[in-house]
Design a protein around this motif. Sequence first.
Motif, PDB file in Angstrom:
ATOM      1  N   LEU A 115       0.850  -1.185   0.000  1.00  0.00           N
ATOM      2  CA  LEU A 115       0.000   0.000   0.000  1.00  0.00           C
ATOM      3  C   LEU A 115       0.886   1.235   0.000  1.00  0.00           C
ATOM      4  O   LEU A 115       2.050   1.189   0.415  1.00  0.00           O
ATOM      5  CB  LEU A 115      -0.912   0.022   1.225  1.00  0.00           C
ATOM      6  CG  LEU A 115      -2.093  -0.949   1.206  1.00  0.00           C
ATOM      7  CD1 LEU A 115      -2.571  -1.243   2.620  1.00  0.00           C
ATOM      8  CD2 LEU A 115      -3.233  -0.366   0.371  1.00  0.00           C
ATOM      9  N   SER A 116       0.340   2.338  -0.439  1.00  0.00           N
ATOM     10  CA  SER A 116       1.112   3.579  -0.415  1.00  0.00           C
ATOM     11  C   SER A 116       1.160   4.146   1.001  1.00  0.00           C
ATOM     12  O   SER A 116       0.239   3.925   1.807  1.00  0.00           O
ATOM     13  CB  SER A 116       0.505   4.622  -1.367  1.00  0.00           C
ATOM     14  OG  SER A 116      -0.689   5.167  -0.826  1.00  0.00           O
ATOM     15  N   ARG A 117       2.231   4.856   1.286  1.00  0.00           N
ATOM     16  CA  ARG A 117       2.362   5.503   2.597  1.00  0.00           C
ATOM     17  C   ARG A 117       1.190   6.436   2.845  1.00  0.00           C
ATOM     18  O   ARG A 117       0.675   6.539   3.977  1.00  0.00           O
ATOM     19  CB  ARG A 117       3.668   6.315   2.646  1.00  0.00           C
ATOM     20  CG  ARG A 117       3.805   7.186   3.891  1.00  0.00           C
ATOM     21  CD  ARG A 117       4.913   8.194   3.734  1.00  0.00           C
ATOM     22  NE  ARG A 117       4.674   9.142   2.667  1.00  0.00           N
ATOM     23  CZ  ARG A 117       3.918  10.237   2.780  1.00  0.00           C
ATOM     24  NH1 ARG A 117       3.298  10.500   3.915  1.00  0.00           N
ATOM     25  NH2 ARG A 117       3.771  11.069   1.765  1.00  0.00           N
ATOM     26  N   GLN A 118       0.752   7.135   1.806  1.00  0.00           N
ATOM     27  CA  GLN A 118      -0.327   8.098   1.968  1.00  0.00           C
ATOM     28  C   GLN A 118      -1.613   7.429   2.440  1.00  0.00           C
ATOM     29  O   GLN A 118      -2.322   7.944   3.314  1.00  0.00           O
ATOM     30  CB  GLN A 118      -0.552   8.842   0.647  1.00  0.00           C
ATOM     31  CG  GLN A 118       0.564   9.797   0.265  1.00  0.00           C
ATOM     32  CD  GLN A 118       1.701   9.150  -0.515  1.00  0.00           C
ATOM     33  OE1 GLN A 118       1.834   7.929  -0.549  1.00  0.00           O
ATOM     34  NE2 GLN A 118       2.528   9.971  -1.147  1.00  0.00           N
ATOM     35  N   ARG A 126      -2.791  19.627   2.226  1.00  0.00           N
ATOM     36  CA  ARG A 126      -4.156  19.584   2.755  1.00  0.00           C
ATOM     37  C   ARG A 126      -4.618  18.159   3.019  1.00  0.00           C
ATOM     38  O   ARG A 126      -5.291  17.886   4.023  1.00  0.00           O
ATOM     39  CB  ARG A 126      -5.112  20.260   1.769  1.00  0.00           C
ATOM     40  CG  ARG A 126      -6.582  20.167   2.166  1.00  0.00           C
ATOM     41  CD  ARG A 126      -7.473  20.788   1.115  1.00  0.00           C
ATOM     42  NE  ARG A 126      -8.874  20.560   1.408  1.00  0.00           N
ATOM     43  CZ  ARG A 126      -9.881  20.880   0.594  1.00  0.00           C
ATOM     44  NH1 ARG A 126      -9.623  21.466  -0.559  1.00  0.00           N
ATOM     45  NH2 ARG A 126     -11.126  20.623   0.924  1.00  0.00           N
ATOM     46  N   HIS A 127      -4.260  17.228   2.136  1.00  0.00           N
ATOM     47  CA  HIS A 127      -4.850  15.891   2.192  1.00  0.00           C
ATOM     48  C   HIS A 127      -3.942  14.811   2.768  1.00  0.00           C
ATOM     49  O   HIS A 127      -4.436  13.725   3.095  1.00  0.00           O
ATOM     50  CB  HIS A 127      -5.294  15.461   0.787  1.00  0.00           C
ATOM     51  CG  HIS A 127      -6.484  16.198   0.258  1.00  0.00           C
ATOM     52  ND1 HIS A 127      -7.767  15.935   0.682  1.00  0.00           N
ATOM     53  CD2 HIS A 127      -6.588  17.196  -0.662  1.00  0.00           C
ATOM     54  CE1 HIS A 127      -8.615  16.726   0.038  1.00  0.00           C
ATOM     55  NE2 HIS A 127      -7.929  17.505  -0.781  1.00  0.00           N
ATOM     56  N   THR A 128      -2.643  15.042   2.846  1.00  0.00           N
ATOM     57  CA  THR A 128      -1.736  13.975   3.281  1.00  0.00           C
ATOM     58  C   THR A 128      -0.819  14.456   4.403  1.00  0.00           C
ATOM     59  O   THR A 128      -0.635  15.652   4.603  1.00  0.00           O
ATOM     60  CB  THR A 128      -0.866  13.475   2.117  1.00  0.00           C
ATOM     61  OG1 THR A 128       0.041  14.505   1.696  1.00  0.00           O
ATOM     62  CG2 THR A 128      -1.717  13.047   0.939  1.00  0.00           C
ATOM     63  N   LYS A 129      -0.243  13.499   5.112  1.00  0.00           N
ATOM     64  CA  LYS A 129       0.713  13.796   6.173  1.00  0.00           C
ATOM     65  C   LYS A 129       2.131  13.785   5.613  1.00  0.00           C
ATOM     66  O   LYS A 129       2.396  13.122   4.612  1.00  0.00           O
ATOM     67  CB  LYS A 129       0.589  12.763   7.301  1.00  0.00           C
ATOM     68  CG  LYS A 129      -0.760  12.759   7.994  1.00  0.00           C
ATOM     69  CD  LYS A 129      -0.809  11.671   9.056  1.00  0.00           C
ATOM     70  CE  LYS A 129      -2.173  11.609   9.732  1.00  0.00           C
ATOM     71  NZ  LYS A 129      -2.236  10.525  10.739  1.00  0.00           N
ATOM     72  N   PRO A 130       3.069  14.478   6.281  1.00  0.00           N
ATOM     73  CA  PRO A 130       4.471  14.449   5.829  1.00  0.00           C
ATOM     74  C   PRO A 130       5.040  13.034   5.896  1.00  0.00           C
ATOM     75  O   PRO A 130       4.616  12.213   6.707  1.00  0.00           O
ATOM     76  CB  PRO A 130       5.181  15.382   6.819  1.00  0.00           C
ATOM     77  CG  PRO A 130       4.105  16.243   7.397  1.00  0.00           C
ATOM     78  CD  PRO A 130       2.877  15.388   7.425  1.00  0.00           C
ATOM     79  N   ALA A 131       6.001  12.777   5.015  1.00  0.00           N
ATOM     80  CA  ALA A 131       6.631  11.447   4.952  1.00  0.00           C
ATOM     81  C   ALA A 131       7.707  11.346   6.024  1.00  0.00           C
ATOM     82  O   ALA A 131       8.893  11.563   5.774  1.00  0.00           O
ATOM     83  CB  ALA A 131       7.225  11.221   3.570  1.00  0.00           C
ATOM     84  N   LEU A 180      13.332  10.511  10.717  1.00  0.00           N
ATOM     85  CA  LEU A 180      13.922  11.037   9.494  1.00  0.00           C
ATOM     86  C   LEU A 180      12.838  11.235   8.438  1.00  0.00           C
ATOM     87  O   LEU A 180      11.817  10.536   8.455  1.00  0.00           O
ATOM     88  CB  LEU A 180      14.954  10.050   8.921  1.00  0.00           C
ATOM     89  CG  LEU A 180      16.253   9.805   9.678  1.00  0.00           C
ATOM     90  CD1 LEU A 180      17.018   8.674   8.995  1.00  0.00           C
ATOM     91  CD2 LEU A 180      17.095  11.065   9.739  1.00  0.00           C
ATOM     92  N   PRO A 181      13.078  12.136   7.494  1.00  0.00           N
ATOM     93  CA  PRO A 181      12.230  12.134   6.304  1.00  0.00           C
ATOM     94  C   PRO A 181      12.377  10.785   5.607  1.00  0.00           C
ATOM     95  O   PRO A 181      13.481  10.232   5.539  1.00  0.00           O
ATOM     96  CB  PRO A 181      12.811  13.270   5.449  1.00  0.00           C
ATOM     97  CG  PRO A 181      13.623  14.099   6.375  1.00  0.00           C
ATOM     98  CD  PRO A 181      14.128  13.186   7.444  1.00  0.00           C
ATOM     99  N   LEU A 182      11.307  10.260   5.097  1.00  0.00           N
ATOM    100  CA  LEU A 182      11.359   8.947   4.460  1.00  0.00           C
ATOM    101  C   LEU A 182      12.363   8.914   3.308  1.00  0.00           C
ATOM    102  O   LEU A 182      12.962   7.867   3.037  1.00  0.00           O
ATOM    103  CB  LEU A 182       9.968   8.564   3.947  1.00  0.00           C
ATOM    104  CG  LEU A 182       9.811   7.163   3.372  1.00  0.00           C
ATOM    105  CD1 LEU A 182      10.148   6.098   4.402  1.00  0.00           C
ATOM    106  CD2 LEU A 182       8.392   6.968   2.837  1.00  0.00           C
ATOM    107  N   MET A 195       5.517   4.680  11.641  1.00  0.00           N
ATOM    108  CA  MET A 195       5.228   5.842  10.814  1.00  0.00           C
ATOM    109  C   MET A 195       3.891   6.416  11.227  1.00  0.00           C
ATOM    110  O   MET A 195       2.921   5.659  11.428  1.00  0.00           O
ATOM    111  CB  MET A 195       5.187   5.475   9.320  1.00  0.00           C
ATOM    112  CG  MET A 195       6.545   5.101   8.740  1.00  0.00           C
ATOM    113  SD  MET A 195       6.508   4.906   6.945  1.00  0.00           S
ATOM    114  CE  MET A 195       6.334   6.624   6.425  1.00  0.00           C
ATOM    115  N   PRO A 196       3.803   7.740  11.389  1.00  0.00           N
ATOM    116  CA  PRO A 196       2.506   8.344  11.759  1.00  0.00           C
ATOM    117  C   PRO A 196       1.532   8.343  10.578  1.00  0.00           C
ATOM    118  O   PRO A 196       1.951   8.221   9.444  1.00  0.00           O
ATOM    119  CB  PRO A 196       2.895   9.777  12.150  1.00  0.00           C
ATOM    120  CG  PRO A 196       4.167  10.042  11.409  1.00  0.00           C
ATOM    121  CD  PRO A 196       4.885   8.725  11.311  1.00  0.00           C
TER     122      PRO A 196
END
Length: 356
Positions: free
Chosen positions: A173-176, A236-241, A341-343, A355-356
């Motif tokens: 699945l995608s991280r998003q 707006r729609h996704t969280k930071p990686a 860390l940033p992904l 991962m949050p």
Amino acid sequence: MSAALQTSPPVLAQTPPPLRVLLPQSLSAPFILWRDNTPAEGLDLDLVRAVAEHLHSRAELQPMPRARVESALEQGEADLACNIVPSPRYETSLRWSAPLFDLNLMLVGHVSAAPVDALGQLASGTVLGTLQGHPYPPLEALFGDGRLKRDDALSEDRLLRKLALNRHPYGLLSRQVLSWHAGSESMSSLDQWRLPVGSQAYRCAVSPRSRIEPRLVLEALEQLQQRGRIEQLLTRHTKPALAVVVSTQSSVRRINRQQLSELYTGQRQQLEASTVTAPLMSAGPERLQFLQGVLQLSAGQYRSSWAAQQFGGRRSPPLELRDAESTKSHLQRNANAIGYLPLSLVDASLRVVYMP
């Protein structure tokens, strides 16, 4: 005749036809939120409506099974579809946009499945939950020779439910999508670790038979990207990686948000009985993301949580490092350290435990 020509009404500009958009029914939030099988909101909807607005048109939305999208575009049944990956086995005359952003593909597992640090650790013939009609370029060779097997679901929501029921031990699945569903019932049976297995470019495809000139549609997408509109929609729609990581030499395989909160606020010093775990804080921009998204604290609350503990030298707060690169280097050298860390900086030397 001269007088007649002077009084003729001006020719009105022709109104562009509606932009016919196909929406793959396999997609889930944050890309498309479905209500009663109808697309209600989401990043994809906002994006195609922005394209239509740029073209002085309006978007006509048409849900469709993912497996039919490319052929429908080829035949001119619609003008545009986004968030689809070109099939490696399908020769196409579709016009593809430049990559708009990356979809981070993650391997996830049921709580009963063993965590892995690399795809090579999966036993030959392991079944992975996948989306019907969706290609996975980073894994096509493994699927092709049978080292890994697909178990297709019709949608990302159904894939998550099958994982929760342990119909197969692992899924893609995608991280998003995973971030959006974090905390939901469908995620309660999934383990916290994640294995990044590559990125797929988010792109849009335009029909060669589009009623609106394909060049104009592609230019609209390019303009939206250059003006920062797509980045605004992502925010707006996704969280930071953001990834909480340890060295692959660490004995830590998983951690939950409560344990992280206790570790970073001094309420615990160990994740395992025999080993002290050393948390790290980075001074980079991801610091605020970690405080808010994981610890659920403001910067002031975090400082206050350590103020009393530091009095008299009883305990010391997590080691502060100047940036993400310094944090990564420290993690690689210290098996008992944990940090965020940033992904984009996570590589095979590090293990994603949360991962949050």
